[in-house]
Design a protein around this motif. Structure first.
Motif, PDB file in Angstrom:
ATOM      1  N   ALA A   1       0.818  -1.217   0.000  1.00 44.43           N
ATOM      2  CA  ALA A   1       0.000   0.000   0.000  1.00 44.43           C
ATOM      3  C   ALA A   1       0.851   1.266   0.000  1.00 44.43           C
ATOM      4  O   ALA A   1       0.559   2.223  -0.728  1.00 44.43           O
TER       5      ALA A   1
ATOM      6  N   ALA B   1       0.985   3.976  -3.005  1.00 39.34           N
ATOM      7  CA  ALA B   1       0.676   5.384  -2.726  1.00 39.34           C
ATOM      8  C   ALA B   1       1.789   6.289  -3.249  1.00 39.34           C
ATOM      9  O   ALA B   1       1.531   7.368  -3.795  1.00 39.34           O
TER      10      ALA B   1
ATOM     11  N   LEU C   1      -7.371   1.792  -1.243  1.00 37.91           N
ATOM     12  CA  LEU C   1      -6.538   2.758  -0.520  1.00 37.91           C
ATOM     13  C   LEU C   1      -7.354   3.925   0.032  1.00 37.91           C
ATOM     14  O   LEU C   1      -6.795   4.903   0.523  1.00 37.91           O
TER      15      LEU C   1
ATOM     16  N   ALA D   1      -2.662   6.977   1.883  1.00 42.25           N
ATOM     17  CA  ALA D   1      -3.565   5.832   1.822  1.00 42.25           C
ATOM     18  C   ALA D   1      -4.265   5.588   3.154  1.00 42.25           C
ATOM     19  O   ALA D   1      -3.671   5.735   4.218  1.00 42.25           O
TER      20      ALA D   1
ATOM     21  N   VAL E   1      -6.078   2.340   4.112  1.00 41.22           N
ATOM     22  CA  VAL E   1      -6.368   1.013   3.564  1.00 41.22           C
ATOM     23  C   VAL E   1      -7.700   0.485   4.102  1.00 41.22           C
ATOM     24  O   VAL E   1      -7.955   0.497   5.305  1.00 41.22           O
TER      25      VAL E   1
END
Length: 280
Positions: free
Chosen positions: A73, A77, A112, A148, A150
């Motif tokens: 993630a 990003a 995200l 982000a 998540v």
């Protein structure tokens, strides 16, 4: 539609400052074809993100995580930030593969925490054939900042799929073509078949003959045999072509939809996991 925009919609907003257009064209088995097509011509101002280099993590040696593992993630990003996507951006993704690659980016951005993302209906060839503008200019990238948040609830892990086998709280949806689902052919993975109990909904069934997405009403009819009160877990071969089904289920009003990102290629990397080879 909530997640799909028309060519006219995009043309009217083509040069708005908060819009980021992303070319996601990619051909399985030809990893350089998508970028080459982008460099030849693309929608003006579009940036390019590659399915395998940008929108997937490297494949593990043991195959666990599947053929297109989810990217980290934080790394994703960072990539989004570098091509100018920030938390205030409106993003429109397109491809030339029926929406499969664009839907991967659509799903990842929502994963995200970014809701303001859309897929261009019909893709690049229809845009160009319709006389809409294209060029080969490389956009000067002005980095943005993407932070982000998540959404783990959008995802189901392999162990959760194992635990739900034979149960009634989840329904598995296999997005591959019927012959692959039934185990009659398997062009990409080491084992053929499907996860026991899964129902087959080939992802291209969400499209009309001209390649455009079906209306929400037609999609509701297409998915009418799936329960709305149970959690739907969608998978495919590697987690990519499942995403148009996730998008289409959302358009049809289904609210309990999750992705098994590793999909079939992850499932078969565990020797003890059962395999089915008949219609269910």
């Amino acid at each position: 539609m909530k997640h799909v925009v028309s060519r006219k919609w995009l043309l009217a907003r083509l040069y708005e400052s908060d819009l980021v257009i992303v070319d996601c064209r990619f051909v399985m088995g030809q990893p350089d074809a998508g970028r080459a097509a982008y460099e030849e011509s693309h929608i003006p101002g579009a940036v390019y993100l590659d399915l395998e280099r940008d929108l997937s993590a490297p494949v593990e040696e043991d195959g666990q995580g599947g053929r297109h593992p989810l990217p980290d993630a934080a790394e994703l990003a960072g990539r989004l930030s570098r091509v100018g996507i920030g938390n205030d951006s409106r993003v429109v993704a397109y491809d030339d593969q029926g929406g499969a690659m664009a839907s991967r980016l659509w799903w990842l951005l929502r994963y995200l925490g970014h809701e303001n993302v859309f897929v261009l209906d019909e893709g690049f060839s229809a845009w160009k054939k319709g006389g809409y503008p294209v060029n080969a200019d490389q956009k000067v990238l002005i980095p943005s900042t993407f932070l982000a948040t998540v959404q783990h609830s959008m995802l189901v892990e392999m162990e959760e799929v194992q635990e739900s086998l034979g149960g009634e709280e989840r329904v598995l949806v296999d997005s591959r073509e019927a012959p692959r689902y039934r185990g009659e052919v398997e062009p990409l993975d080491k084992k053929a078949g499907h996860i026991p109990g899964a129902r087959n909904k080939f992802w291209k069934g969400v499209l009309q003959e001209d390649g455009s997405f079906k209306s929400p009403e037609a999609l509701a009819e297409h998915f009418a045999d799936l329960p709305r009160d149970k959690e739907l877990v969608v998978y495919c071969g590697s987690g990519v072509t499942a995403t148009p089904n996730v998008l289409a289920l959302s358009e049809a009003g289904f609210e309990k939809v999750k992705l098994y990102a590793g999909s079939w290629s992850d499932w078969i990397s565990y020797a003890a996991n059962p395999i089915a080879t008949r219609d269910e």
